[in-house]
Design an enzyme around this catalytic site. Structure first.
Site: not given
Ligand code: NDP
Ligand code: 2IT
Length: 451
Positions: A131, A171
């Site tokens: 990461k 992420d």
């Molecule tokens: P994005 O940046 O696309 O979206 C993040 C969302 O979460 C936004 O709405 C953001 O709001 C909100 N957010 C972020 N930080 C906070 C906080 N501290 N408090 C409240 N709201 C918050 O990210 P993703 O959708 O990609 O990721 C979301 C989660 O999913 C993370 O935990 C990530 O690690 C996990 N994840 C992502 C994967 C992926 O493929 N993208 C895979 C597996 C897990 P704001 O805009 O106000 O910051």
């Molecule tokens: O938390 C996660 O699994 C991710 N942000 C996706 C990682 C990836 O390599 O696609």
């Protein structure tokens, strides 16, 4: 949270880690949870201790920390911290996303890299765990500023990654725009066009269905969990989703396709409630096209309301899908969900529930899908993107989506079967941790003690 263990070896490893990294609470939380799940495994097989597997598995193989300096639109020099944690390469090249958020620090990056190691193992694809990221905040920055940051970030990162070494992805705060700028810089510096990043746009080697994968995968997992464990389905259920980013949007899309009604979404400022079911076209326009705030939804959709400064857990629902960030459901929020009749919680975000919240869910008999199993669809599809890049071919959406679905169903059964095997039927936290661990540990044993 203080973690205690029956097994002396586990207690010793945890205490040593806690002492060494006392200022890294998220990392210790993730380690504590996994080591607790491993009690029966370590008790049964002393070779984990004699091979020092647990001592080794909690320590990253490499933690890279670097300066990222860039010039903003006013000509002022800005400096951010950059990180890449190459946690474990026992079963494949390091693989995992890059987080761009002001809260990024060594503790956050290490907890994510540690979790990723077991998650990637669960996918059954050959990917180690890693990461990275930076405390750079893309919010409110111009495209030019984001580009200059990404180029500077990659100028250092490119020395440490490669298609067969370490393959970063998106992420929080890192989407197709950021991946594109980083890929361009990598290619420029190395003069090679390889699958060094995943989450790319389709025109230069991205995979169909990668954008949707984490959210869709979360729902494939949830549907299977409900079906097998409660003979129930998502259809007809009221659902609350937190966040409104990549994971939240595509979780909402698939939940709706499966006949569920999503009534709330959020961002870090507040949440929206729409009793008629979220209109996802409006959300996509606000978040994906305009990069706006979720409160604009309530200004555009009659009948919906916006609540500032609160998380959405007070909204009554059957299924809660935390898809924003770590520790967003604490004990108090968990109790509110239980009191409101929530029956299912599945984690789209990484470690969104505190240990105390998980205890509340389990004590009250909720179905609980832990992050490293339930949100593995994103990285699994990144693995499929790597396969397509290696064979220089692109698969159809249907092909990738079908593979993703198969992987998610398999992950559920693997975790569920392990929970039964180790005498805690239905505890998917323990089941997923053990299932993920066994493959990584076996590979480490085969490869000898070098790290
Ligand atoms: P994005 O940046 O696309 O979206 C993040 C969302 O979460 C936004 O709405 C953001 O709001 C909100 N957010 C972020 N930080 C906070 C906080 N501290 N408090 C409240 N709201 C918050 O990210 P993703 O959708 O990609 O990721 C979301 C989660 O999913 C993370 O935990 C990530 O690690 C996990 N994840 C992502 C994967 C992926 O493929 N993208 C895979 C597996 C897990 P704001 O805009 O106000 O910051
Ligand atoms: O938390 C996660 O699994 C991710 N942000 C996706 C990682 C990836 O390599 O696609």
């Amino acid at each position: 949270m203080v973690f205690t263990f029956k097994n002396q070896y586990l207690q010793g490893v945890y205490d040593k880690t806690a002492k060494c990294y006392a200022n890294e609470p998220e990392f210790l939380q993730a380690v504590g949870e996994v080591l607790q799940s491993l009690e029966p495994v370590v008790a049964k097989d002393p070779s984990y201790e004699t091979n020092g597997v647990i001592d080794r598995i909690v320590e990253p193989e490499r933690m890279i920390s670097f300066r990222v300096s860039w010039v903003d639109d006013n000509g002022k020099v800005q400096v951010n911290h950059g990180y890449r944690c190459q946690f474990n390469s026992a079963i494949g090249p390091y693989k995992g996303g890059l987080r761009l958020h002001p809260s990024v620090c060594p503790s956050v990056i290490k907890f994510l890299g540690f979790e990723q190691t077991f998650k990637n193992s669960l996918t059954t694809l050959p990917m180690g765990g890693g990461k990275g990221g930076s405390d750079f905040d893309p919010k409110g920055k111009s495209d030019g500023e984001v580009m200059r940051f990404c180029q500077s970030f990659m100028t250092e990162l490119c020395k440490h990654i490669g298609a067969d070494t370490d393959v970063p992805a998106g992420d929080i705060g890192t989407g197709a725009r950021e991946i594109g700028y980083m890929f361009g810089q990598y290619k420029r510096l190395r003069n090679e066009f390889t699958g060094v990043l995943t989450g790319k746009a389709l025109s230069y080697g991205g995979s169909l269905a990668r954008t949707e994968a984490t959210g869709y995968g979360l729902l494939y997992f949830t549907e299977e969990m409900m079906n097998v464990m409660k003979n129930d389905t998502v259809k007809g259920k009221t659902i609350v989703v937190s966040g409104s980013g990549n994971v939240a949007i595509y979780a909402t899309e698939k939940a709706t396709q499966l006949g569920g009604k999503v009534v709330a979404l959020s961002d870090s400022n507040g949440y929206i409630y729409d009793p008629n079911g979220i209109n996802l076209d409006v959300v996509k326009d606000i978040k994906e096209v305009k990069r706006g705030r979720i409160k604009e939804y309530a200004e555009r959709v009659p009948g919906s309301v916006y609540t500032e400064g609160q998380r959405p857990w007070g909204v009554k629902c059957d299924i809660a899908l935390p898809c924003a960030t770590q520790n967003e459901i604490d004990e108090e929020s968990a109790k509110i969900l239980v009191a409101n009749g929530t029956k299912v919680v599945a984690e789209g975000a990484n470690m969104p529930s505190t240990p105390e919240a998980i205890a509340v869910f389990q004590k009250n008999g909720l179905l609980f899908g832990p992050a490293k199993a339930a949100n593995a669809g994103g990285v699994a599809t990144s693995g499929l993107e790597m396969s397509q890049n290696s064979e220089r071919l692109s698969w159809t959406f249907e092909e990738v989506d079908a593979k993703l679905k198969g992987i998610m169903i398999n992950i559920f059964h693997n975790a569920y079967d392990r929970s039964k095997e180790y005498g805690v039927e239905g505890d998917l936290v323990v089941g997923a941790n053990i299932a993920g661990f066994l493959k990584v540990a076996d590979a480490m044993k085969w490869q000898g003690v070098a790290y």
